[in-house]
Design a protein around this motif. Structure first.
Motif, PDB file in Angstrom:
ATOM      1  N   ARG A  38       0.083   5.257 -14.524  1.00  0.00           N
ATOM      2  CA  ARG A  38      -1.078   3.964 -14.320  1.00  0.00           C
ATOM      3  C   ARG A  38      -1.866   3.927 -13.028  1.00  0.00           C
ATOM      4  N   GLU A  39      -0.921   3.860 -11.916  1.00  0.00           N
ATOM      5  CA  GLU A  39      -1.186   3.914 -10.481  1.00  0.00           C
ATOM      6  C   GLU A  39      -0.439   4.487  -9.493  1.00  0.00           C
ATOM      7  N   VAL A  40      -1.013   4.718  -8.510  1.00  0.00           N
ATOM      8  CA  VAL A  40      -0.229   5.015  -7.207  1.00  0.00           C
ATOM      9  C   VAL A  40      -0.623   4.263  -5.918  1.00  0.00           C
ATOM     10  N   ILE A  41       0.516   3.685  -5.550  1.00  0.00           N
ATOM     11  CA  ILE A  41      -0.012   2.423  -4.708  1.00  0.00           C
ATOM     12  C   ILE A  41       0.857   2.794  -3.310  1.00  0.00           C
ATOM     13  N   GLU A  42       0.047   2.605  -2.065  1.00  0.00           N
ATOM     14  CA  GLU A  42       0.577   2.867  -0.691  1.00  0.00           C
ATOM     15  C   GLU A  42       1.097   1.439  -0.225  1.00  0.00           C
ATOM     16  N   HIS A  43       2.408   1.496   0.112  1.00  0.00           N
ATOM     17  CA  HIS A  43       3.058   0.371   0.731  1.00  0.00           C
ATOM     18  C   HIS A  43       3.651   0.768   1.934  1.00  0.00           C
ATOM     19  N   ASP A  44       3.895  -0.244   3.150  1.00  0.00           N
ATOM     20  CA  ASP A  44       4.732   0.007   4.298  1.00  0.00           C
ATOM     21  C   ASP A  44       5.716   1.234   4.218  1.00  0.00           C
ATOM     22  N   ASP A  45       6.354   1.027   3.166  1.00  0.00           N
ATOM     23  CA  ASP A  45       7.834   1.786   3.067  1.00  0.00           C
ATOM     24  C   ASP A  45       7.665   2.867   2.148  1.00  0.00           C
ATOM     25  N   GLY A  46       6.321   3.253   1.978  1.00  0.00           N
ATOM     26  CA  GLY A  46       6.154   4.443   0.875  1.00  0.00           C
ATOM     27  C   GLY A  46       5.388   4.049  -0.322  1.00  0.00           C
ATOM     28  N   LEU A  47       5.337   5.252  -1.004  1.00  0.00           N
ATOM     29  CA  LEU A  47       4.459   5.167  -2.235  1.00  0.00           C
ATOM     30  C   LEU A  47       5.033   4.500  -3.416  1.00  0.00           C
ATOM     31  N   GLU A  48       4.345   3.910  -4.375  1.00  0.00           N
ATOM     32  CA  GLU A  48       4.806   3.268  -5.524  1.00  0.00           C
ATOM     33  C   GLU A  48       3.899   3.932  -6.789  1.00  0.00           C
TER      34      GLU A  48
END
Length: 177
Positions: A38-48
């Motif tokens: 559904r989504e790929v989200i960039e976070h400070d600690d990596g991808l979700e």
């Protein structure tokens, strides 16, 4: 390169990788073709990577999560985690047009596709026993609509087993959900 450009390129690269991850039960289609990612989200600690299983009891969910994370890691995209999002529930309308074509080429009759307008006004209960009167499932091999259902369940719970009365070949139909 700005941090926004790096984030965008990393997310884009992740999407490209995820389009190559096959579904463990139907390897002719990717997890993206099926609309599971559904989504790929960039976070400070990596991808979700946000995944929605095709149904809550799908036995392939754990394998899909593993394969998605392994693909991201093998592509050198850094740390990643998977999140399972069960709401809204997955619908067969999320299968891409390319995914429907791949299912048919693989010998599985894809589910009917509703437009968003039709989906908003049409209740489609899951039918385990009996079909809607007049509903025809076309054979993916010869396109004949002279078919009969042999079993409500095929090799997996999300498919039913059919036989074409024209070419006499058995085939599976991906159930609309």
């Amino acid at each position: 390169m700005t941090s926004d450009a790096v984030t965008a390129s990393r997310v884009d690269a992740a999407w490209a990788v995820l389009h190559t991850v096959p579904d463990p039960e139907v390897p002719a289609v990717s997890v993206c073709d099926l609309g599971i990612v559904r989504e790929v989200i960039e976070h400070d600690d990596g991808l979700e990577v946000v995944l929605t299983p095709t149904y809550s009891g799908c036995p392939a969910t754990e394998a899909i999560e593993h394969d998605v994370l392994a693909a991201i890691e093998n592509a050198g995209l850094g740390r990643a985690r998977a999140t399972l999002r069960r709401a809204p529930a997955w619908t067969s309308d999320w299968i891409s047009d390319e995914g429907r074509a791949k299912l048919k080429a693989y010998g599985i009759a894809p589910p009917a596709h509703l437009t968003p307008e039709q989906a908003a006004t049409t209740a489609m209960p899951i039918k385990l026993f009996g079909r809607i009167a007049g509903e025809r499932i076309a054979c993916p091999r010869c396109a004949s609509e002279r078919t009969e259902r042999l079993s409500a369940f095929g090799s997996t719970a999300c498919k039913a087993l059919y036989r074409c009365l024209a070419c006499r070949e058995p085939f599976e139909h991906f159930k609309p959900i």
